[in-house]
Design an enzyme around this catalytic site. Structure first.
Site, PDB file in Angstrom:
ATOM      1  N   LYS A 187      23.423  37.308  -9.877  1.00  0.00           N
ATOM      2  CA  LYS A 187      22.354  36.434 -10.388  1.00  0.00           C
ATOM      3  C   LYS A 187      21.011  36.970  -9.938  1.00  0.00           C
ATOM      4  O   LYS A 187      20.882  37.451  -8.810  1.00  0.00           O
ATOM      5  CB  LYS A 187      22.560  35.021  -9.844  1.00  0.00           C
ATOM      6  CG  LYS A 187      21.468  34.038 -10.235  1.00  0.00           C
ATOM      7  CD  LYS A 187      21.776  32.643  -9.719  1.00  0.00           C
ATOM      8  CE  LYS A 187      21.172  32.381  -8.363  1.00  0.00           C
ATOM      9  NZ  LYS A 187      21.418  31.033  -7.853  1.00  0.00           N
TER      10      LYS A 187
ATOM     11  N   ASP B  35      26.730  33.688  -7.738  1.00  0.00           N
ATOM     12  CA  ASP B  35      25.881  34.703  -7.086  1.00  0.00           C
ATOM     13  C   ASP B  35      26.512  35.103  -5.763  1.00  0.00           C
ATOM     14  O   ASP B  35      27.500  34.509  -5.328  1.00  0.00           O
ATOM     15  CB  ASP B  35      24.456  34.172  -6.863  1.00  0.00           C
ATOM     16  CG  ASP B  35      24.443  32.841  -6.143  1.00  0.00           C
ATOM     17  OD1 ASP B  35      25.399  32.558  -5.396  1.00  0.00           O
ATOM     18  OD2 ASP B  35      23.492  32.073  -6.325  1.00  0.00           O
TER      19      ASP B  35
ATOM     20  N   ARG C 281      16.980  26.036   1.708  1.00  0.00           N
ATOM     21  CA  ARG C 281      16.763  27.203   0.837  1.00  0.00           C
ATOM     22  C   ARG C 281      15.408  27.865   1.080  1.00  0.00           C
ATOM     23  O   ARG C 281      15.176  28.983   0.639  1.00  0.00           O
ATOM     24  CB  ARG C 281      16.921  26.787  -0.639  1.00  0.00           C
ATOM     25  CG  ARG C 281      18.371  26.440  -0.965  1.00  0.00           C
ATOM     26  CD  ARG C 281      18.558  26.109  -2.412  1.00  0.00           C
ATOM     27  NE  ARG C 281      17.791  24.926  -2.789  1.00  0.00           N
ATOM     28  CZ  ARG C 281      17.593  24.531  -4.037  1.00  0.00           C
ATOM     29  NH1 ARG C 281      18.089  25.221  -5.032  1.00  0.00           N
ATOM     30  NH2 ARG C 281      16.912  23.443  -4.288  1.00  0.00           N
ATOM     31  N   GLN C 282      14.512  27.161   1.773  1.00  0.00           N
ATOM     32  CA  GLN C 282      13.199  27.769   2.084  1.00  0.00           C
ATOM     33  C   GLN C 282      13.335  28.511   3.412  1.00  0.00           C
ATOM     34  O   GLN C 282      12.858  28.064   4.446  1.00  0.00           O
ATOM     35  CB  GLN C 282      12.102  26.699   2.193  1.00  0.00           C
ATOM     36  CG  GLN C 282      12.179  25.561   1.204  1.00  0.00           C
ATOM     37  CD  GLN C 282      12.223  26.029  -0.223  1.00  0.00           C
ATOM     38  OE1 GLN C 282      11.514  26.960  -0.586  1.00  0.00           O
ATOM     39  NE2 GLN C 282      13.056  25.408  -1.035  1.00  0.00           N
TER      40      GLN C 282
ATOM     41  N   GLU D 258       3.103   2.169   2.267  1.00  0.00           N
ATOM     42  CA  GLU D 258       3.663   2.564   3.562  1.00  0.00           C
ATOM     43  C   GLU D 258       5.078   1.983   3.717  1.00  0.00           C
ATOM     44  O   GLU D 258       5.421   0.996   3.072  1.00  0.00           O
ATOM     45  CB  GLU D 258       2.751   2.086   4.698  1.00  0.00           C
ATOM     46  CG  GLU D 258       1.421   2.824   4.687  1.00  0.00           C
ATOM     47  CD  GLU D 258       0.492   2.421   5.832  1.00  0.00           C
ATOM     48  OE1 GLU D 258       0.875   1.576   6.662  1.00  0.00           O
ATOM     49  OE2 GLU D 258      -0.633   2.969   5.888  1.00  0.00           O
TER      50      GLU D 258
ATOM     51  N   ASP E 240       0.818  -1.230   0.000  1.00  0.00           N
ATOM     52  CA  ASP E 240       0.000   0.000   0.000  1.00  0.00           C
ATOM     53  C   ASP E 240       0.845   1.271   0.000  1.00  0.00           C
ATOM     54  O   ASP E 240       0.317   2.371   0.115  1.00  0.00           O
ATOM     55  CB  ASP E 240      -0.951   0.012   1.206  1.00  0.00           C
ATOM     56  CG  ASP E 240      -0.202  -0.065   2.534  1.00  0.00           C
ATOM     57  OD1 ASP E 240       1.052   0.004   2.526  1.00  0.00           O
ATOM     58  OD2 ASP E 240      -0.871  -0.192   3.582  1.00  0.00           O
TER      59      ASP E 240
ATOM     60  N   ASP F 295      29.674  26.275  -6.756  1.00  0.00           N
ATOM     61  CA  ASP F 295      28.416  26.590  -6.076  1.00  0.00           C
ATOM     62  C   ASP F 295      28.146  25.503  -5.042  1.00  0.00           C
ATOM     63  O   ASP F 295      28.696  24.407  -5.114  1.00  0.00           O
ATOM     64  CB  ASP F 295      27.273  26.670  -7.094  1.00  0.00           C
ATOM     65  CG  ASP F 295      26.144  27.592  -6.611  1.00  0.00           C
ATOM     66  OD1 ASP F 295      26.205  28.070  -5.461  1.00  0.00           O
ATOM     67  OD2 ASP F 295      25.207  27.826  -7.392  1.00  0.00           O
TER      68      ASP F 295
ATOM     69  N   ARG G  91      16.834  35.618  -9.871  1.00  0.00           N
ATOM     70  CA  ARG G  91      15.973  34.448 -10.112  1.00  0.00           C
ATOM     71  C   ARG G  91      14.530  34.904 -10.155  1.00  0.00           C
ATOM     72  O   ARG G  91      14.037  35.504  -9.206  1.00  0.00           O
ATOM     73  CB  ARG G  91      16.187  33.424  -8.990  1.00  0.00           C
ATOM     74  CG  ARG G  91      15.409  32.130  -9.167  1.00  0.00           C
ATOM     75  CD  ARG G  91      15.612  31.212  -7.972  1.00  0.00           C
ATOM     76  NE  ARG G  91      16.928  30.584  -7.929  1.00  0.00           N
ATOM     77  CZ  ARG G  91      17.259  29.503  -8.632  1.00  0.00           C
ATOM     78  NH1 ARG G  91      16.401  28.951  -9.450  1.00  0.00           N
ATOM     79  NH2 ARG G  91      18.464  29.001  -8.516  1.00  0.00           N
TER      80      ARG G  91
ATOM     81  N   HIS H  60      22.023  31.069   3.995  1.00  0.00           N
ATOM     82  CA  HIS H  60      21.933  32.336   3.278  1.00  0.00           C
ATOM     83  C   HIS H  60      21.378  33.376   4.236  1.00  0.00           C
ATOM     84  O   HIS H  60      22.087  34.225   4.732  1.00  0.00           O
ATOM     85  CB  HIS H  60      21.058  32.152   2.032  1.00  0.00           C
ATOM     86  CG  HIS H  60      20.867  33.413   1.251  1.00  0.00           C
ATOM     87  ND1 HIS H  60      19.902  33.558   0.291  1.00  0.00           N
ATOM     88  CD2 HIS H  60      21.508  34.592   1.306  1.00  0.00           C
ATOM     89  CE1 HIS H  60      19.976  34.775  -0.213  1.00  0.00           C
ATOM     90  NE2 HIS H  60      20.927  35.420   0.371  1.00  0.00           N
TER      91      HIS H  60
HETATM   92  C1  R5P Z   1      21.258  29.394  -4.472  1.00  0.00           C
HETATM   93  O1  R5P Z   1      21.319  30.387  -3.847  1.00  0.00           O
HETATM   94  C2  R5P Z   1      22.283  28.306  -4.436  1.00  0.00           C
HETATM   95  O2  R5P Z   1      23.518  28.717  -3.946  1.00  0.00           O
HETATM   96  C3  R5P Z   1      22.430  27.716  -5.809  1.00  0.00           C
HETATM   97  O3  R5P Z   1      22.964  28.675  -6.680  1.00  0.00           O
HETATM   98  C4  R5P Z   1      21.084  27.271  -6.318  1.00  0.00           C
HETATM   99  O4  R5P Z   1      20.480  26.479  -5.350  1.00  0.00           O
HETATM  100  C5  R5P Z   1      21.210  26.508  -7.605  1.00  0.00           C
HETATM  101  O5  R5P Z   1      19.940  26.150  -8.002  1.00  0.00           O
HETATM  102  P1  R5P Z   1      19.617  25.843  -9.519  1.00  0.00           P
HETATM  103  O6  R5P Z   1      20.531  24.755  -9.965  1.00  0.00           O
HETATM  104  O7  R5P Z   1      18.170  25.439  -9.503  1.00  0.00           O
HETATM  105  O8  R5P Z   1      19.817  27.125 -10.298  1.00  0.00           O
END
Ligand code: R5P
Length: 297
Positions: A192, A169, A95-96, A39, A37, A219, A194, A130
């Protein structure tokens, strides 16, 4: 102190095995599968009585992992573990960290609360800090962070002749400055913006002073790949040498690793998230962070 038992969840066996020797630990065994199911079924096969336990589970694609993870922690306690820690080389949901639109979940907070409620300590690699200054702002358990910069700069020194380190960035400056300093290379940080999950714009870089250096984009995360792809496109448009892309955590949504490969970009990642691009081993750094945290819990 008795040997720690490492309990790797599915897909984390190789990383956990590489921690056994530096931690003088023992590898435990977990069986996990799904019932018909959907789980989750989980069984800890190893004897745990009185020992420290570390569940090893990197948290890329976390939603499918969180229940088995919590079941493992709860079961380890029921089976007599002294303390139960989490080694999560990639820590999800960092990131959230802000409500960008009214009503949005700031998911990093409830995620941290759930993990903190079930584990006694946490070790991770370069979490995406961040808008938070440290994990202590949202995690209520002791945490230690392993930094991949030294391993990344060692790889660059060995593999890239005359590099210039490029951060896509402003957030990346913290990693890029350290990597550049340890690699003995100059660095620049791009601008950068977004507009959406996959909609990224990267502004022109002034690389004129380093025309014969190979740009190494560094990154913390490659997720949709939008950041790396746009940065590579921009570097090409100004006639830079072919760049190399290095990331701590390769999440590679929608098989963007193959897209990067198709456009001729060399991508290298650490083994914080298992992937075919893993060329940089961070297990020793993770073991060192784990050794530091044990006496504090
Ligand atoms: C964002 O601030 C992170 O440092 C990365 O640059 C970001 O998470 C990369 O995400 P994506 O591959 O979706 O552009």
């Amino acid at each position: 102190m008795s040997n720690m038992i490492l309990l790797p969840l599915a897909g984390n066996e190789t990383f956990a095995t590489s921690l056994v020797e530096p931690l003088d630990a023992r590898l435990g065994q977990v069986e996990a599968r799904h019932f018909p199911d959907g789980e989750s079924y989980l069984r800890i096969v190893s004897e745990l009585g009185g020992r420290d336990v570390a569940v090893v589970c990197t948290l890329a694609r976390p939603d499918e992992k969180i229940l088995p993870l919590l079941f493992a922690a709860a079961t380890a306690r029921e089976l007599g573990a002294r303390k139960v820690g989490l080694i999560a080389p990639y820590l999800a949901y960092m990131r959230q960290d802000r409500r960008f639109k009214p009503g949005e979940a700031i998911s990093s907070r409830p995620f941290a609360a759930i993990v903190s409620a079930h584990f006694d300590w946490l070790v991770t690699v370069d979490p995406h800090l961040h808008r938070y200054g440290s994990l202590a702002e949202i995690y209520s358990i002791p945490t230690r962070v392993a930094h991949a910069a030294s391993a990344i700069s060692a790889w660059i020194k060995l593999n890239v002749e005359s590099p210039v380190i490029v951060g896509p960035d402003r957030e990346s400056e913290q990693w890029v400055a350290e990597v550049a300093s340890e690699a003995g290379a100059p660095f620049i940080v791009l601008e950068k913006s977004r507009a959406g999950d996959r909609d990224v714009t990267v502004r022109t870089a002034d690389l004129a002073q380093w025309p014969m250096r190979t740009p190494v984009l560094v990154d913390d995360i490659v997720s949709s790949g939008g950041t790396m792809i746009e940065a590579v496109r921009m570097l090409r448009s100004i006639g830079a040498l072919p760049p190399v892309c290095v990331a701590v955590h390769g999440l590679f949504a929608d098989q963007v690793d193959r897209k990067l490969e198709r456009i001729g970009v060399r991508v290298v990642t650490t083994n914080a998230v298992p992937h075919w691009t893993n060329l940089i081993d961070v297990s020793e750094l993770v073991a060192a962070a784990t050794i530091q945290i044990r006496p504090t819990v």
